[in-house]
Write an enzyme that holds these catalytic residues in place. Structure first.
Site, PDB file in Angstrom:
ATOM      1  N   TYR A 157      22.259 -18.710 -54.781  1.00 52.00           N
ATOM      2  CA  TYR A 157      22.747 -19.674 -53.793  1.00 52.00           C
ATOM      3  C   TYR A 157      22.334 -19.334 -52.358  1.00 52.00           C
ATOM      4  O   TYR A 157      22.140 -20.227 -51.536  1.00 52.00           O
ATOM      5  CB  TYR A 157      24.279 -19.742 -53.844  1.00 52.00           C
ATOM      6  CG  TYR A 157      24.849 -20.428 -55.054  1.00 52.00           C
ATOM      7  CD1 TYR A 157      24.038 -21.017 -56.016  1.00 52.00           C
ATOM      8  CD2 TYR A 157      26.227 -20.495 -55.228  1.00 52.00           C
ATOM      9  CE1 TYR A 157      24.583 -21.646 -57.128  1.00 52.00           C
ATOM     10  CE2 TYR A 157      26.790 -21.120 -56.338  1.00 52.00           C
ATOM     11  CZ  TYR A 157      25.954 -21.692 -57.288  1.00 52.00           C
ATOM     12  OH  TYR A 157      26.499 -22.308 -58.367  1.00 52.00           O
ATOM     13  N   TYR A 214      56.010 -35.426  -9.112  1.00 49.62           N
ATOM     14  CA  TYR A 214      55.760 -34.101  -9.666  1.00 49.62           C
ATOM     15  C   TYR A 214      54.464 -33.499  -9.127  1.00 49.62           C
ATOM     16  O   TYR A 214      53.410 -34.145  -9.115  1.00 49.62           O
ATOM     17  CB  TYR A 214      55.680 -34.122 -11.199  1.00 49.62           C
ATOM     18  CG  TYR A 214      55.252 -32.786 -11.755  1.00 49.62           C
ATOM     19  CD1 TYR A 214      56.128 -31.703 -11.731  1.00 49.62           C
ATOM     20  CD2 TYR A 214      53.967 -32.585 -12.240  1.00 49.62           C
ATOM     21  CE1 TYR A 214      55.738 -30.461 -12.194  1.00 49.62           C
ATOM     22  CE2 TYR A 214      53.567 -31.349 -12.712  1.00 49.62           C
ATOM     23  CZ  TYR A 214      54.458 -30.286 -12.686  1.00 49.62           C
ATOM     24  OH  TYR A 214      54.054 -29.050 -13.124  1.00 49.62           O
ATOM     25  N   ARG A 269      18.960 -20.938 -52.372  1.00 48.86           N
ATOM     26  CA  ARG A 269      18.916 -22.326 -52.824  1.00 48.86           C
ATOM     27  C   ARG A 269      19.809 -23.241 -51.993  1.00 48.86           C
ATOM     28  O   ARG A 269      19.513 -24.431 -51.812  1.00 48.86           O
ATOM     29  CB  ARG A 269      19.345 -22.385 -54.299  1.00 48.86           C
ATOM     30  CG  ARG A 269      19.028 -23.683 -54.952  1.00 48.86           C
ATOM     31  CD  ARG A 269      19.574 -23.866 -56.349  1.00 48.86           C
ATOM     32  NE  ARG A 269      20.064 -22.712 -57.040  1.00 48.86           N
ATOM     33  CZ  ARG A 269      20.999 -22.761 -57.984  1.00 48.86           C
ATOM     34  NH1 ARG A 269      21.556 -23.920 -58.301  1.00 48.86           N
ATOM     35  NH2 ARG A 269      21.401 -21.673 -58.603  1.00 48.86           N
ATOM     36  N   HIS A 325      50.400 -17.179 -10.206  1.00 49.67           N
ATOM     37  CA  HIS A 325      49.771 -17.421 -11.500  1.00 49.67           C
ATOM     38  C   HIS A 325      48.586 -16.489 -11.764  1.00 49.67           C
ATOM     39  O   HIS A 325      48.049 -16.473 -12.876  1.00 49.67           O
ATOM     40  CB  HIS A 325      49.307 -18.880 -11.604  1.00 49.67           C
ATOM     41  CG  HIS A 325      50.426 -19.838 -11.869  1.00 49.67           C
ATOM     42  ND1 HIS A 325      51.369 -20.160 -10.921  1.00 49.67           N
ATOM     43  CD2 HIS A 325      50.773 -20.525 -12.989  1.00 49.67           C
ATOM     44  CE1 HIS A 325      52.236 -21.017 -11.428  1.00 49.67           C
ATOM     45  NE2 HIS A 325      51.899 -21.247 -12.689  1.00 49.67           N
ATOM     46  N   PHE A 339      45.761 -31.411 -19.359  1.00 49.31           N
ATOM     47  CA  PHE A 339      45.357 -30.012 -19.272  1.00 49.31           C
ATOM     48  C   PHE A 339      45.466 -29.282 -20.610  1.00 49.31           C
ATOM     49  O   PHE A 339      45.089 -28.122 -20.724  1.00 49.31           O
ATOM     50  CB  PHE A 339      46.240 -29.281 -18.253  1.00 49.31           C
ATOM     51  CG  PHE A 339      47.716 -29.557 -18.453  1.00 49.31           C
ATOM     52  CD1 PHE A 339      48.370 -29.187 -19.604  1.00 49.31           C
ATOM     53  CD2 PHE A 339      48.439 -30.240 -17.476  1.00 49.31           C
ATOM     54  CE1 PHE A 339      49.707 -29.460 -19.803  1.00 49.31           C
ATOM     55  CE2 PHE A 339      49.792 -30.517 -17.661  1.00 49.31           C
ATOM     56  CZ  PHE A 339      50.429 -30.121 -18.832  1.00 49.31           C
ATOM     57  N   ASN A 370      45.450 -26.237 -12.803  1.00 46.47           N
ATOM     58  CA  ASN A 370      45.585 -27.045 -14.013  1.00 46.47           C
ATOM     59  C   ASN A 370      44.184 -27.472 -14.457  1.00 46.47           C
ATOM     60  O   ASN A 370      43.435 -28.055 -13.672  1.00 46.47           O
ATOM     61  CB  ASN A 370      46.423 -28.289 -13.746  1.00 46.47           C
ATOM     62  CG  ASN A 370      47.909 -28.077 -13.985  1.00 46.47           C
ATOM     63  OD1 ASN A 370      48.673 -29.018 -13.995  1.00 46.47           O
ATOM     64  ND2 ASN A 370      48.328 -26.843 -14.168  1.00 46.47           N
ATOM     65  N   GLU A 372      56.961 -25.733 -21.354  1.00 43.39           N
ATOM     66  CA  GLU A 372      55.661 -25.698 -22.016  1.00 43.39           C
ATOM     67  C   GLU A 372      55.890 -25.123 -23.418  1.00 43.39           C
ATOM     68  O   GLU A 372      55.561 -23.968 -23.708  1.00 43.39           O
ATOM     69  CB  GLU A 372      54.676 -24.871 -21.190  1.00 43.39           C
ATOM     70  CG  GLU A 372      54.455 -25.512 -19.816  1.00 43.39           C
ATOM     71  CD  GLU A 372      53.862 -24.575 -18.774  1.00 43.39           C
ATOM     72  OE1 GLU A 372      53.370 -23.502 -19.153  1.00 43.39           O
ATOM     73  OE2 GLU A 372      53.891 -24.936 -17.585  1.00 43.39           O
TER      74      GLU A 372
END
Length: 505
Positions: free
Chosen positions: A284, A53, A287, A83, A332, A200, A416
């Site tokens: 608060y 792959y 404090r 991409h 990734f 990646n 994905e």
């Protein structure tokens, strides 16, 4: 010192030092050998008939399509080009530079199969201040930050753009092909596995985390200072910060904040002036500063721990481990950072929430302070309206606290099918920090005004020093005037980290 990519360990200070030029970084022979060994393994696998792959196959849903050696280089080029579909405004130039630095370190560890000349070209970009322009939107944070990293490395091919100015904003960019030519650099041709190794990874998420952590570290300390100054202005109690109290509930962040608060009040004439007052306890927002600020510190420490692991990790895919094997996995995936970035975002927002409450408290006219911090109210609104801004900012921050890591939209034809959305988490983290800077500036303005009403009492040396920093830019408000310049001046002081927040001498 000289940092050795792929060998030494990055931390927050070192990565920032490399980015700002105060620390030299280089590829040593050991890293070069690791890169070359990994490359030789990829070339052997790329030439074999066995499908591996990302080396001799397609990507994502096309992982079952084997690619011939003749098609391999074109595949890598196509990978970057297809991409590079990011949208929106560019990220800051400084963040793009951090992406380059952290990517070089990851690739130099010898598990990615990239060629030495490709890493050297990335180092040349850093050295020559050729920093690519990267759009801020388009990554889902699993398969890595695909779109941002594709844009980051388009200039290797002579595509995309570089920043042309120091700040990295506006339209001051130059086509990559032109900048390469001016520096005598030819566009590169990517070889097997290289495109995948480049796009990646989690460097977009990580670099935003580094940027946010650097800012958060200072703002945590500044929040303590602002809280201490507000307590001085209110003549509040120092009892909630006693060591004996916090020893009974020893969260690290709470203990650190309580220790710092005691340091801010050391030898304060103003605090000593009301030791015998009849007040039992404070609200608060005064404090509980150790508990609230301390919880935010705990979140910071968690994010810092995970970010420093990520800085020194290999986050591409597949991971080349031998001459015969490249493991296809999910290193990734951005979830390890995405979840803790969402947690840290809540922590930052809470610093703003409690700061806004202290601003409101200082306006109420309690314990000898005039209402709205003006001695001539009625005709004058005094400091009333800036708290409207802090109220708006804390609500904006609350709206930004929705955790993107709790969501997932499948991509890549279901290959994905779970993504981290960590890129959104990282960007929102920095948006919230930017809003906190403005809230802190307004609290500091209020606290200084309140302290002026406690004169002639003096505070501790460190608070007086920071009071003087404020008064060098912003005068005490006597009569109503335009306050925006004052607020802007204090925001600039916060952003430039001009206040002394460390108690160490």
């Amino acid at each position: 010192m000289t940092f050795k990519y792929g060998i030494d360990r990055l931390n927050l200070d070192i990565v920032n030092g490399i980015a700002n030029g105060s620390i030299k970084a280089e590829l040593c022979q050991e890293a070069i050998d690791k890169i070359n060994t990994s490359r030789q393994r990829v070339e052997k696998m790329a030439a074999s008939d066995q499908a591996v792959y990302g080396i001799n196959t397609g990507f994502g849903p096309l992982c079952d399509t084997q690619i011939t050696p003749e098609e391999t280089n074109l595949l890598q080029k196509n990978l970057l080009i297809t991409h590079a579909v990011g949208v929106g405004e560019p990220i800051a130039k400084a963040i793009s530079k951090l992406m380059l630095i952290t990517k070089v370190h990851a690739l130099s560890q010898g598990f990615s199969g990239i060629r030495l000349e490709t890493v050297e070209r990335m180092l040349a970009f850093i050295e020559l201040d050729l920093i690519p322009v990267v759009p801020e939107q388009g990554s889902v944070g699993a398969s890595g930050d695909l779109a941002p990293l594709a844009h980051l490395f388009l200039p290797l091919l002579g595509e995309g753009e570089f920043w042309q100015n120091d700040e990295g904003h506006g339209n001051n960019t130059v086509p990559a092909a032109q900048a390469l030519k001016e520096h005598g650099l030819a566009p590169m041709e990517l070889h097997a596995k290289e495109g995948l190794a480049l796009i990646n990874g989690t460097q977009f998420i990580l670099s935003h985390a580094i940027t946010g952590l650097t800012k958060m570290r200072y703002l945590l300390d500044l929040a303590d200072l602002a809280g201490a100054m507000s307590i001085e202005g209110m003549q509040g109690s120092s009892s909630p910060f006693r060591e004996e109290l916090h020893a009974t509930r020893p969260f690290a962040g709470c203990i650190e904040v309580a220790t710092r608060m005691r340091g801010f009040f050391k030898d304060s004439e103003n605090m000593a002036a009301h030791t015998d007052c009849d007040r039992v306890q404070d609200p608060y927002s005064l404090r509980c500063i150790p508990q609230v600020h301390g919880a935010s510190r705990n979140a910071y420490n968690h994010l810092l721990e995970l970010a420093e692991i990520e800085m020194n990790s290999v986050t591409d895919n597949p991971i080349v481990i031998s001459d015969e094997e490249a493991i296809s996995g999910g290193s990734f995936h951005g979830q390890p950072l995405a979840m803790v970035l969402d947690y840290a975002s809540i922590a930052v927002a809470e610093l703003g929430n409690i700061s806004d409450r202290r601003c409101y408290l200082l306006l109420e006219g309690l314990h000898g302070l005039p209402r709205l911090l003006t001695s001539s109210g009625g005709l004058n609104s005094g400091m009333m309206i800036p708290q409207y801004a802090t109220a708006a900012l804390v609500t904006e921050n609350k709206s930004l606290c929705f955790p993107p890591s709790a969501d997932s939209v499948p991509t890549s034809m279901g290959q994905e099918d779970h993504v981290s959305m960590g890129s959104i988490s990282s960007r929102k983290f920095n948006q919230i920090l930017g809003n906190l800077e403005k809230i802190m500036a307004i609290e500091l303005m209020y606290a200084a005004q309140a302290i002026d009403f406690r004169r002639p009492n003096k505070c501790s040396d460190i608070i007086e020093h920071n009071f003087d920093i404020i008064r060098a830019k912003v005068d005490k408000l006597e009569q109503d005037r335009l306050l925006k310049p004052d607020i802007d001046a204090l925001i600039a002081l916060v952003k430039s980290q001009a206040f002394t927040v460390s108690l160490e001498k």
